[in-house]
Design an enzyme around this catalytic site. Structure first.
Site, mmCIF file in Angstrom:
data_model
loop_
_atom_site.group_PDB
_atom_site.id
_atom_site.type_symbol
_atom_site.label_atom_id
_atom_site.label_comp_id
_atom_site.label_asym_id
_atom_site.label_seq_id
_atom_site.Cartn_x
_atom_site.Cartn_y
_atom_site.Cartn_z
ATOM 1 N N TYR A 55 0.825 -1.208 0.000
ATOM 2 C CA TYR A 55 0.000 0.000 0.000
ATOM 3 C C TYR A 55 0.865 1.268 0.000
ATOM 4 O O TYR A 55 1.682 1.478 0.898
ATOM 5 C CB TYR A 55 -0.965 0.018 1.193
ATOM 6 C CG TYR A 55 -1.900 -1.177 1.248
ATOM 7 C CD1 TYR A 55 -2.151 -1.970 0.123
ATOM 8 C CD2 TYR A 55 -2.567 -1.515 2.412
ATOM 9 C CE1 TYR A 55 -3.005 -3.056 0.167
ATOM 10 C CE2 TYR A 55 -3.435 -2.608 2.471
ATOM 11 C CZ TYR A 55 -3.638 -3.378 1.336
ATOM 12 O OH TYR A 55 -4.486 -4.460 1.390
ATOM 13 N N HIS A 113 -0.006 -11.998 1.031
ATOM 14 C CA HIS A 113 -1.053 -11.153 0.425
ATOM 15 C C HIS A 113 -1.932 -11.923 -0.571
ATOM 16 O O HIS A 113 -3.130 -11.740 -0.627
ATOM 17 C CB HIS A 113 -0.400 -9.935 -0.236
ATOM 18 C CG HIS A 113 -1.275 -8.728 -0.287
ATOM 19 N ND1 HIS A 113 -0.799 -7.448 -0.185
ATOM 20 C CD2 HIS A 113 -2.610 -8.591 -0.440
ATOM 21 C CE1 HIS A 113 -1.797 -6.583 -0.277
ATOM 22 N NE2 HIS A 113 -2.908 -7.258 -0.430
HETATM 23 N N1 LIG Z 1 -5.952 -8.558 1.137
HETATM 24 C C1 LIG Z 1 -6.297 -7.931 0.049
HETATM 25 O O1 LIG Z 1 -6.008 -8.362 -1.087
HETATM 26 C C2 LIG Z 1 -7.093 -6.664 0.159
HETATM 27 C C3 LIG Z 1 -7.749 -6.124 -0.970
HETATM 28 C C4 LIG Z 1 -8.513 -4.972 -0.784
HETATM 29 C C5 LIG Z 1 -8.582 -4.376 0.472
HETATM 30 N N2 LIG Z 1 -7.893 -4.881 1.540
HETATM 31 C C6 LIG Z 1 -7.924 -4.259 2.873
HETATM 32 O O2 LIG Z 1 -9.278 -3.981 3.228
HETATM 33 C C7 LIG Z 1 -9.444 -2.581 3.443
HETATM 34 C C8 LIG Z 1 -10.831 -2.132 3.040
HETATM 35 O O3 LIG Z 1 -11.083 -2.390 1.681
HETATM 36 P P1 LIG Z 1 -11.079 -1.243 0.555
HETATM 37 O O4 LIG Z 1 -10.230 -0.105 0.965
HETATM 38 O O5 LIG Z 1 -10.756 -1.930 -0.724
HETATM 39 O O6 LIG Z 1 -12.598 -0.836 0.434
HETATM 40 P P2 LIG Z 1 -13.752 -0.322 1.410
HETATM 41 O O7 LIG Z 1 -13.305 -0.263 2.817
HETATM 42 O O8 LIG Z 1 -14.947 -1.157 1.071
HETATM 43 O O9 LIG Z 1 -14.025 1.144 0.854
HETATM 44 C C9 LIG Z 1 -13.109 2.196 0.959
HETATM 45 C C10 LIG Z 1 -13.620 3.374 0.140
HETATM 46 O O10 LIG Z 1 -14.906 3.752 0.618
HETATM 47 C C11 LIG Z 1 -14.884 5.112 1.068
HETATM 48 N N3 LIG Z 1 -15.652 5.157 2.321
HETATM 49 C C12 LIG Z 1 -15.308 4.677 3.521
HETATM 50 N N4 LIG Z 1 -16.297 4.861 4.413
HETATM 51 C C13 LIG Z 1 -17.293 5.483 3.756
HETATM 52 C C14 LIG Z 1 -18.572 5.953 4.128
HETATM 53 N N5 LIG Z 1 -19.017 5.801 5.383
HETATM 54 N N6 LIG Z 1 -19.357 6.545 3.188
HETATM 55 C C15 LIG Z 1 -18.892 6.682 1.909
HETATM 56 N N7 LIG Z 1 -17.699 6.266 1.492
HETATM 57 C C16 LIG Z 1 -16.889 5.664 2.410
HETATM 58 C C17 LIG Z 1 -13.434 5.465 1.295
HETATM 59 O O11 LIG Z 1 -13.269 6.837 1.071
HETATM 60 P P3 LIG Z 1 -12.291 7.784 1.958
HETATM 61 O O12 LIG Z 1 -10.970 7.109 1.987
HETATM 62 O O13 LIG Z 1 -12.333 9.067 1.242
HETATM 63 O O14 LIG Z 1 -12.889 7.874 3.342
HETATM 64 C C18 LIG Z 1 -12.749 4.610 0.235
HETATM 65 O O15 LIG Z 1 -12.807 5.261 -1.005
HETATM 66 C C19 LIG Z 1 -8.318 -1.976 2.593
HETATM 67 O O16 LIG Z 1 -8.095 -0.620 2.871
HETATM 68 C C20 LIG Z 1 -7.194 -2.913 2.900
HETATM 69 O O17 LIG Z 1 -6.656 -2.628 4.181
HETATM 70 C C21 LIG Z 1 -7.180 -6.042 1.400
#
Ligand SMILES: NC(=O)c1ccc[n+]([C@@H]2O[C@H](COP(=O)([O-])OP(=O)(O)OC[C@H]3O[C@@H](n4cnc5c(N)ncnc54)[C@H](OP(=O)(O)O)[C@@H]3O)[C@@H](O)[C@H]2O)c1
Length: 280
Positions: A55, A113
């Site tokens: 990241y 990962h």
């Molecule tokens: N292991 C893997 O392969 C893998 C893959 C994907 C993700 N992950 C992990 O899982 C975490 C979460 O997944 P993700 O980041 O893909 O997606 P997510 O948590 O489903 O969504 C994040 C997005 O939603 C927005 N957001 C957050 N809260 C919100 C709300 N209450 N209302 C409207 N928009 C909102 C954020 O914007 P802002 O940032 O502007 O608040 C960001 O753009 C990642 O950050 C990472 O740590 C792991």
């Protein structure tokens, strides 16, 4: 705030709700705001933080270090090694680099990962050494389907796997067929990533309808509360914006009713059979 806990296979309790960090650290000018959002989450009691060497090319781990200043001991930090660094020597070196960026002497849960080309035996030998040295406390995997899991636990050292981090949310219910029950039978925790489908699901009427039944609740809170009721599941939304952090933490106070759950099943039905594990 009432933070639900889940139990890892070795009996340790960890929070069922955490903060993600993907896409943090990609824009230098956002560093302070992203650290402030994570800090606010920690202030509000969200002490599990998920990051990865990938990241922001390592900068997300530096943001976590900034947010953790003075309270490392209160946090449960999850980080990940990239598959192309997951040889025996490579995983040890990658972990050392992550520890430096995180400004800590240990990572609480260290994940592969996703599956790459190095034999699991090599990665597990590295995880074992890191564990013996106290540099990681638990090991886990990510984006593993049932077959990957079976192979991992059969490899020397793999049976102590603590978690499998997978893409799981109301619009991605395929894992309910196989990998989630398989892990639950063995008390292996699941970390649900992209729990609000990176924001894409928030305009769905099915969420708005349920939110409208609960005074002041939002679609994001409904989506997160639905995941939070699953046994053995850790939910890790990412928010780089303080308002989103506050809103997401509010999901912990939302109690969905049996009727809400039945209506969510209708609005977001699971697939009718086994599907390949999705990945973002
Ligand atoms: N292991 C893997 O392969 C893998 C893959 C994907 C993700 N992950 C992990 O899982 C975490 C979460 O997944 P993700 O980041 O893909 O997606 P997510 O948590 O489903 O969504 C994040 C997005 O939603 C927005 N957001 C957050 N809260 C919100 C709300 N209450 N209302 C409207 N928009 C909102 C954020 O914007 P802002 O940032 O502007 O608040 C960001 O753009 C990642 O950050 C990472 O740590 C792991």
């Amino acid at each position: 705030m009432n933070m639900p806990q889940i139990t890892l296979p070795d009996g340790e309790s960890v929070p069922a709700f955490g903060q993600g960090t993907w896409h943090m650290g990609e824009t230098t000018s956002r560093f302070a705001d992203e650290a402030a959002a994570l800090k606010l989450g920690i202030d509000l009691g969200v002490t599990l933080v998920d990051t990865a060497e990938m990241y922001g090319n390592g900068v997300a781990e530096e943001i976590v270090a900034e947010a953790a200043k003075g309270r490392r001991d209160k946090l449960f930090i999850v980080s990940k090694v990239l598959p192309y660094n997951a040889s025996q020597r490579g995983a040890i070196d990658a972990c050392e680099r992550s520890l430096k960026r995180l400004k800590t002497d240990h990572i609480d849960l260290y994940l592969l990962h996703w599956r790459g080309s190095y034999p699991f035996a090599e990665t597990l030998a590295a995880f074992d050494k890191l564990q013996q040295q106290g540099k990681i406390r638990h090991h886990g995997v990510s984006n593993f389907d049932r077959r990957d899991m079976e192979e991992w636990i059969k490899t020397a050292g793999g049976a102590t796997v603590a978690s499998n981090q997978i893409l799981y949310n109301l619009t991605r219910r395929g894992p309910e067929w196989e990998v989630i029950p398989w892990c639950r039978q063995r008390s292996i925790s699941i970390m649900a990533y992209s729990p609000i489908e990176q924001g894409r699901m928030l305009g769905h009427k099915g969420l708005a309808d349920i939110a409208a039944r609960h005074n002041g609740a939002t679609p994001a809170q409904v989506a997160l509360a639905w995941l939070l009721r699953r046994e053995g599941m850790i939910v890790i939304p990412k928010a780089g914006n303080k308002e989103h952090v506050r809103e997401n933490v509010g999901a912990l106070d939302l109690q969905l009713t049996d009727q809400d759950l039945a209506d969510l099943d209708k609005a977001f039905p699971p697939p009718k059979g086994r599907t390949a594990l999705g990945m973002l």
